[in-house]
Design an enzyme around this catalytic site. Structure first.
Site, PDB file in Angstrom:
ATOM      1  N   ARG A 212      46.446 121.650  -1.905  1.00  0.00           N
ATOM      2  CA  ARG A 212      46.117 120.225  -1.998  1.00  0.00           C
ATOM      3  C   ARG A 212      44.720 119.957  -1.435  1.00  0.00           C
ATOM      4  O   ARG A 212      44.029 119.043  -1.884  1.00  0.00           O
ATOM      5  CB  ARG A 212      47.172 119.395  -1.259  1.00  0.00           C
ATOM      6  CG  ARG A 212      48.567 119.518  -1.857  1.00  0.00           C
ATOM      7  CD  ARG A 212      49.607 118.836  -0.984  1.00  0.00           C
ATOM      8  NE  ARG A 212      49.624 119.415   0.353  1.00  0.00           N
ATOM      9  CZ  ARG A 212      50.239 118.864   1.401  1.00  0.00           C
ATOM     10  NH1 ARG A 212      50.889 117.721   1.265  1.00  0.00           N
ATOM     11  NH2 ARG A 212      50.212 119.458   2.575  1.00  0.00           N
TER      12      ARG A 212
ATOM     13  N   HIS B 181      51.805 113.090  11.023  1.00  0.00           N
ATOM     14  CA  HIS B 181      52.267 113.061   9.628  1.00  0.00           C
ATOM     15  C   HIS B 181      51.237 112.292   8.803  1.00  0.00           C
ATOM     16  O   HIS B 181      50.111 112.740   8.650  1.00  0.00           O
ATOM     17  CB  HIS B 181      53.657 112.446   9.569  1.00  0.00           C
ATOM     18  CG  HIS B 181      54.409 112.716   8.292  1.00  0.00           C
ATOM     19  ND1 HIS B 181      54.043 113.671   7.386  1.00  0.00           N
ATOM     20  CD2 HIS B 181      55.531 112.141   7.766  1.00  0.00           C
ATOM     21  CE1 HIS B 181      54.888 113.690   6.367  1.00  0.00           C
ATOM     22  NE2 HIS B 181      55.790 112.755   6.568  1.00  0.00           N
TER      23      HIS B 181
ATOM     24  N   SER C  86      58.960 112.308   6.647  1.00  0.00           N
ATOM     25  CA  SER C  86      59.259 111.134   5.814  1.00  0.00           C
ATOM     26  C   SER C  86      60.339 111.429   4.779  1.00  0.00           C
ATOM     27  O   SER C  86      61.272 110.631   4.607  1.00  0.00           O
ATOM     28  CB  SER C  86      57.984 110.619   5.146  1.00  0.00           C
ATOM     29  OG  SER C  86      57.319 111.646   4.444  1.00  0.00           O
TER      30      SER C  86
ATOM     31  N   HIS D  58      49.118 124.676   9.557  1.00  0.00           N
ATOM     32  CA  HIS D  58      50.267 124.135   8.834  1.00  0.00           C
ATOM     33  C   HIS D  58      51.516 124.843   9.332  1.00  0.00           C
ATOM     34  O   HIS D  58      51.492 126.040   9.620  1.00  0.00           O
ATOM     35  CB  HIS D  58      50.098 124.349   7.329  1.00  0.00           C
ATOM     36  CG  HIS D  58      51.026 123.546   6.483  1.00  0.00           C
ATOM     37  ND1 HIS D  58      52.342 123.914   6.277  1.00  0.00           N
ATOM     38  CD2 HIS D  58      50.840 122.393   5.789  1.00  0.00           C
ATOM     39  CE1 HIS D  58      52.917 123.020   5.489  1.00  0.00           C
ATOM     40  NE2 HIS D  58      52.031 122.091   5.184  1.00  0.00           N
TER      41      HIS D  58
ATOM     42  N   ASP E  35      45.100 117.096   4.820  1.00  0.00           N
ATOM     43  CA  ASP E  35      44.488 115.982   5.549  1.00  0.00           C
ATOM     44  C   ASP E  35      43.039 116.242   5.917  1.00  0.00           C
ATOM     45  O   ASP E  35      42.311 115.303   6.255  1.00  0.00           O
ATOM     46  CB  ASP E  35      45.294 115.687   6.812  1.00  0.00           C
ATOM     47  CG  ASP E  35      46.725 115.282   6.503  1.00  0.00           C
ATOM     48  OD1 ASP E  35      46.900 114.384   5.664  1.00  0.00           O
ATOM     49  OD2 ASP E  35      47.654 115.888   7.059  1.00  0.00           O
TER      50      ASP E  35
END
Length: 436
Positions: free
Chosen positions: A377, A316, A286, A368, A423
């Site tokens: 995160r 994503h 993005s 990742h 996520d």
């Protein structure tokens, strides 16, 4: 992800997880990513735009100096495998607002997530998590804002937040079964006629002045995004019209309010959620799409819409939805085994994960492209859950997977990073409060 990428200042040469090669160490000292963060003090509260007006000439001069001194230096190479693999780890891009470190995870202008949580202003009087408004100031200037400066950004976004009625009607008339992200992209594109940059460019604005209408477009767009997103959510999932904005609230809290959630703890969750998703270096889909489209001098509305189309992909932004579906799948398996009322053992979960992998599927939310440790995160969301929902059934499952999946993936030997990413946790938090 906030569209701060359209307001680039000066950036060090980095690759994902890479460091600057020699002989550019002197250049690194000029525009070191680990910038000295300071609070800009003044007897009067300087606005973000005023601060940018001061900084941009300085940063432009820095870039000119670096190009003059080091413009012909070679900064890296590219192998055939890297070319076929999406240029991973190739040093080819200038980006300063955030850096993804292999071991430490994301840094925003040099600050880790725990440092942002400690240093950035919070909602008054009882907010526990950083305000995205404060992080936005940090990303654009490299400076930690004061409480007053963060409040000033909040006030600006409140003042710019109204969405034209034609956009509201357009969103309401879209097919009910259209995916929310498709509607979101349409809503952003529908705002494009408001672009001040597009008009200024047509009127012949000087290149040195591009940043001003780009700034105005970016601020206007960010201010309106919560209203668009909330309208889509309320119309598609709640069967009702938009809840009117409460402009006494900060950006995240007002977004929560318009979604239909007036829980102060949920306000803080949304502040944390939006803060940690604001930026993630320049190479992700993005952010890169926004830069790429913006390089054609497409205005911020068109550029951000392009980025949001990329964000809608399952690898994503849609990944947290994939993780949530996986969690519900595992929970159903446990329920079918008569284990739904207890925390699953490592042995039981390990067997389920191996069966899943052996069927040719992957475990979403783990691994990742850059990181080689648990995503910070993920950890800050886990800490939030431990404080506010330690007994939640799905959170207990997430915690069990946190301990089991890396062991299984390490045994399988097919991934370099078997640890959870951002996520792997976000869906369970939103589900707990009833958003999903």
């Amino acid at each position: 992800m906030l569209p701060c990428s359209v307001l680039r200042l000066s950036f060090p040469l980095r690759s994902a997880g890479g460091s600057l090669p020699q002989p550019l160490s002197r250049a690194a000292n000029i525009v070191n990513h680990q910038v000295l963060l300071k609070r800009h003090s003044s007897s009067a509260v300087i606005t973000l735009k005023e601060r940018l007006r001061q900084l941009i000439p300085e940063k432009s001069a820095e870039i000119k100096e670096i190009k003059a001194k080091y413009g012909n230096e070679i900064i890296g190479t590219c192998t055939v495998e890297q070319a076929y693999g999406g240029m991973r780890s190739v040093k080819s891009m200038i980006y300063e607002t955030s850096l993804l470190d292999v071991e430490e995870g994301i840094r925003f202008r040099g600050l880790t997530i725990p440092e942002c949580q400690a240093q950035l202003p919070k909602a008054q009087p009882k907010g526990e998590e950083p305000l995205p408004e404060a992080l936005y100031w940090l990303l654009l200037t490299g400076e930690v804002p004061t409480q007053q400066q963060a409040a000033q950004v909040t006030a600006e976004w409140q003042a710019r937040s109204d969405v034209p009625e034609y956009v509201v009607k357009l969103l309401r008339d879209l097919p009910a079964d259209m995916h929310p992200m498709t509607k979101f992209c349409i809503g952003i594109n529908a705002l494009q006629p408001m672009s001040l940059f597009a008009k200024a460019y047509q009127d012949g604005i000087r290149k040195a002045e591009y940043w001003e209408p780009v700034y105005e477009d970016s601020m206007n767009l960010i201010a309106k995004l919560p209203t668009i997103a909330a309208h889509i959510y309320r119309h598609q999932f709640c069967g009702g019209d938009l809840i009117p904005a409460d402009k006494s609230l900060d950006w995240s809290a007002n977004y929560s309010h318009m979604l239909g959630f007036d829980n102060p703890t949920f306000y803080d969750l949304m502040r944390l959620y939006l803060t940690i998703h604001t930026d993630h270096e320049g190479g992700n889909v993005s952010a890169h799409a926004v830069h790429l489209v913006g390089s054609a001098l497409s205005d911020p509305y068109l550029s951000v819409a392009a980025g949001m189309n990329g964000l809608a992909g399952p690898l994503h932004g849609l990944a947290n939805q994939e993780v949530l579906n996986f969690l519900l799948y595992v929970q159903k398996k446990l329920d079918d085994m008569g284990l739904g009322g207890q925390e699953p053992s490592h042995e039981v979960l390990s067997r389920l994960i191996w069966d899943h992998l052996n069927s040719g599927q992957v475990v979403p939310g783990f691994g990742h492209a850059v990181l080689r440790r648990t995503d910070p995160r993920y950890m800050c969301q886990r800490e939030f859950a431990l404080r506010h929902l330690p007994e939640d059934k799905l959170f207990k499952l997430v915690s069990a997977l946190f301990h089991t999946v890396p062991i299984v993936l390490t045994e399988q030997g097919k991934v370099k990073n078997p640890f959870p990413n951002v996520d792997a946790h976000s869906g369970v938090l939103l589900t707990h409060y009833g958003l999903t």
